[in-house]
Design an enzyme around this catalytic site. Structure first.
Site, PDB file in Angstrom:
ATOM      1  N   SER A  64       0.803  -1.224   0.000  1.00 55.71           N
ATOM      2  CA  SER A  64       0.000   0.000   0.000  1.00 55.71           C
ATOM      3  C   SER A  64       0.840   1.280   0.000  1.00 55.71           C
ATOM      4  CB  SER A  64      -0.950  -0.068   1.190  1.00 55.71           C
ATOM      5  OG  SER A  64      -1.832   0.993   1.179  1.00 55.71           O
ATOM      6  N   ASP A 280      -6.428   1.886  -3.067  1.00 54.16           N
ATOM      7  CA  ASP A 280      -7.661   1.604  -2.329  1.00 54.16           C
ATOM      8  C   ASP A 280      -8.080   2.785  -1.444  1.00 54.16           C
ATOM      9  OD1 ASP A 280      -5.739   1.288  -0.381  1.00 54.16           O
ATOM     10  OD2 ASP A 280      -6.394  -0.701   0.273  1.00 54.16           O
ATOM     11  N   ASN A 372      -8.718   8.552   6.536  1.00 60.15           N
ATOM     12  CA  ASN A 372      -7.599   8.474   5.603  1.00 60.15           C
ATOM     13  C   ASN A 372      -8.011   8.216   4.154  1.00 60.15           C
ATOM     14  OD1 ASN A 372      -8.114   5.690   5.373  1.00 60.15           O
ATOM     15  ND2 ASN A 372      -6.608   5.136   6.923  1.00 60.15           N
TER      16      ASN A 372
HETATM   17  C1  16G Z   1      -4.249  -0.439   7.653  1.00 60.46           C
HETATM   18  C2  16G Z   1      -5.719  -0.527   7.378  1.00 60.46           C
HETATM   19  C3  16G Z   1      -6.338   0.838   7.406  1.00 60.46           C
HETATM   20  C4  16G Z   1      -6.046   1.518   8.715  1.00 60.46           C
HETATM   21  C5  16G Z   1      -4.571   1.515   9.012  1.00 60.46           C
HETATM   22  C6  16G Z   1      -4.327   1.964  10.419  1.00 60.46           C
HETATM   23  C7  16G Z   1      -6.846  -2.100   5.910  1.00 60.46           C
HETATM   24  C8  16G Z   1      -6.970  -2.616   4.509  1.00 60.46           C
HETATM   25  N1  16G Z   1      -5.974  -1.123   6.074  1.00 60.46           N
HETATM   26  O1  16G Z   1      -3.584   0.237   6.642  1.00 60.46           O
HETATM   27  O2  16G Z   1      -7.702   0.678   7.245  1.00 60.46           O
HETATM   28  O3  16G Z   1      -6.493   2.828   8.726  1.00 60.46           O
HETATM   29  O4  16G Z   1      -4.075   0.200   8.896  1.00 60.46           O
HETATM   30  O5  16G Z   1      -2.995   1.824  10.745  1.00 60.46           O
HETATM   31  O6  16G Z   1      -7.501  -2.556   6.816  1.00 60.46           O
HETATM   32  P1  16G Z   1      -2.498   1.938  12.224  1.00 60.46           P
HETATM   33  O7  16G Z   1      -3.129   0.824  13.020  1.00 60.46           O
HETATM   34  O8  16G Z   1      -1.018   1.843  12.126  1.00 60.46           O
HETATM   35  O9  16G Z   1      -2.933   3.284  12.732  1.00 60.46           O
HETATM   36 ZN    ZN Z   2      -3.794   1.061   0.269  1.00 65.97          ZN
END
Ligand code: 16G
Ligand code: ZN
Length: 530
Positions: A64, A280, A372
């Site tokens: 990502s 995404d 986000n």
């Molecule tokens: C991941 C998640 C996203 C979330 C982020 C938070 C998916 C596909 N992606 O990228 O939705 O906002 O984690 O990250 O679920 P963090 O836990 O490091 O704050």
């Molecule tokens: Zn992504």
């Protein structure tokens, strides 16, 4: 994997001894150098999951918005959703088994899930543009063939495109055709139907600047454009021809830095958007004549979409239950506006797409977005049927019919499997066109409360445990009380802390009436975390 030849295959993808990785919020994600064995094993696991569900499973190789050197992998379940929670556990177990323990670990999963190993298996594989992707997706394919599974390698696709393929395949084409061309055709036809008859659409309204984050989204938007019959004209920046993936660009950069990406030539007032590295997520922005940068994030997007849908439901006279799902990061002004002005049902869940997705499934129409920029809209079977019936009902009024047709095309432009930059972009562009709205008017629906996010490095972020959708800390003792008393010092203030699911840090969020207050509060709360 009974035969010795198979064990030899796994030895071609050896695990570095002692390396421990976790299937986190969005799968495994780390430096690409450490992932070959994980990929092979996820090929094995996807094959088991396919046998277990008697359906096609997806494996997406992507990291990502992480830097180019990283990579990652996530599994996609039959309806195009994130893999079931227990299987996340199996993924971690399998990835961390030392070489000699791999076979017993695999057998353990087969036994626990009572998997019939003679059942056929089918796995779809895709990858983003990272240079490590080709090799790593080959490792996934090796894993699949080791357990005699069938596979289809889609090569370079966006994450949401692979989710879409999996869903199409498992619904026997009912959701669409499981090809990239089929995806473009479905979305673009719906978009053209939505916009073609909008009166007085100016050239400005048809034009959009897109920051492709130097990633897969840029490639795919180029491919998509020729299907749009100039109803949307895209100036594509950061198309990967010279810049580095996600470097100073992309949705995550723009959201976190609250500034324009490099590489985009923005003129005053012009509508721009940024994708992330696997396309995404999406955020919009523009700069005002005073040179101020205005960000329209996932909360603004959810507001635009849910307002539009609510109006159509009213016009159609359809009694369908719609809700907006957010996380603790949602700007307080957006929640206020949707709840009090729009009178929409609001839900708050933990961070991570799977949590929002599940919550949204509880309603006839569930709009979910993380701040986000990750989000989509889900329509229940009942909702889709009622809308279809009304659109085909020759006795209904013109106004009702028009609303039902708009709703039908809206459903078709949306990728309901997961958040999708391209699909969300088309939906937003269609709504702005239909409502004759400028990006400034959209921005003015409500004003964001100033906010600040910080990360704090502590020896063990997991000592923080939260409740109430991550809005309150239950441990360590005294932390929540400390936050409460800090928050009381500021007007319109709110703050929370949570351990990150993707990095070894604690995240701090604060919002307040002024930027100075939000900054000060975030700083004070981060000190309380130590
Ligand atoms: C991941 C998640 C996203 C979330 C982020 C938070 C998916 C596909 N992606 O990228 O939705 O906002 O984690 O990250 O679920 P963090 O836990 O490091 O704050
Ligand atoms: Zn992504």
């Amino acid at each position: 994997m009974q035969r010795s030849a198979d064990t030899e295959k796994s030895a071609l993808h050896p695990k570095p001894a002692g390396l421990v990785l976790q299937y986190g919020t969005a799968g495994f994600r780390t430096n690409a150098k450490n992932l070959d064995h994980v990929m092979f094993r996820m090929g094995l696991l996807a094959t088991l999951r396919s046998k277990n569900t008697k359906a096609t499973i997806g494996v997406m190789v992507t990291a990502s918005h992480n830097p180019e050197e990283d990579n990652g992998v996530k599994l996609i379940d039959p309806m195009g959703e994130m893999v079931a929670m227990v299987w996340e556990g199996y993924a971690t177990q399998l990835a961390n088994a030392e070489q000699d323990d791999l076979l017993p670990a695999l057998k353990d999963i087969i036994k626990r899930e009572a998997i019939n190993m003679t059942q056929e298996a089918n796995v779809f594989v895709g990858r983003d543009t990272r240079s490590s992707g080709a090799c790593l997706s080959q490792a996934v394919l090796d894993g699949v063939s080791t357990l005699d599974g069938h596979s289809k390698d889609y090569g370079l696709v966006t994450t949401p495109q692979l989710h879409y393929m999996v869903c199409c395949q498992n619904t026997q084409g009912q959701y669409g055709e499981a090809t990239v061309e089929g995806y473009y055709r479905k979305l673009s036809q719906a978009f053209i139907r939505l916009t073609k008859n909008v009166p007085n659409r100016t050239d400005d309204q048809k034009h959009l600047c897109v920051d492709g984050a130097n990633g897969i989204g840029a490639l795919k938007v180029r491919e998509m454009e020729r299907h749009l019959e100039r109803e949307l004209q895209i100036s594509l920046f950061n198309d990967g021809s010279s810049g580095k993936l996600n470097h100073q660009c992309g949705a995550d950069f723009v959201k976190v830095q609250q500034k324009a990406p490099t590489g985009v030539e923005m003129t005053v007032g012009e509508r721009c958007c940024s994708f992330d590295g696997d396309a995404d997520r999406i955020v919009y922005y523009y700069s005002s004549s005073a040179g101020r940068f205005h960000l329209l994030d996932g909360d603004k997007i959810a507001t635009l979409i849910s307002t539009f849908l609510k109006e159509l439901l009213t016009q159609a006279g359809l009694d369908l239950k719609m809700a907006v799902v957010q996380t603790a990061y949602a700007n307080g002004s957006s929640t206020q506006y949707l709840e009090n002005t729009m009178k929409v049902i609001m839900k708050c869940t933990k961070t991570g797409v799977k949590h929002l997705h599940h919550a949204a499934q509880e309603f006839d129409i569930g709009v979910y977005f993380e701040s986000n920029g990750h989000g989509t809209v889900l329509f229940s079977k009942t909702a889709e049927q009622k809308i279809k019936q009304l659109a085909e009902d020759s006795t209904s009024s013109d106004e009702k019919k028009r609303a039902a047709l708009l709703l039908q095309n809206t459903i078709n432009v949306i990728n309901q499997t997961v958040g999708d930059s391209i699909s969300d972009m088309l939906l937003i562009e269609a709504i702005l066109a239909i409502k004759g709205m400028t990006v400034q008017q959209w921005d003015a629906i409500y004003s964001d409360l100033p906010n600040r996010q910080l990360k704090v490095r502590v020896s063990n972020p997991r000592v923080i445990d939260t409740t109430d959708a991550e809005r309150r800390a239950v441990s360590p003792a005294g932390l929540q009380e400390a936050i409460d008393s800090l928050v009381k010092k500021y007007r319109q203030a709110r703050s929370f802390v949570r351990p990150s699911g993707t990095e070894d840090v604690v995240r701090v969020y604060a919002e307040a009436e002024t930027q100075e207050s939000a900054d000060a509060l975030a700083h004070e709360v981060s000190l309380a975390v130590y």
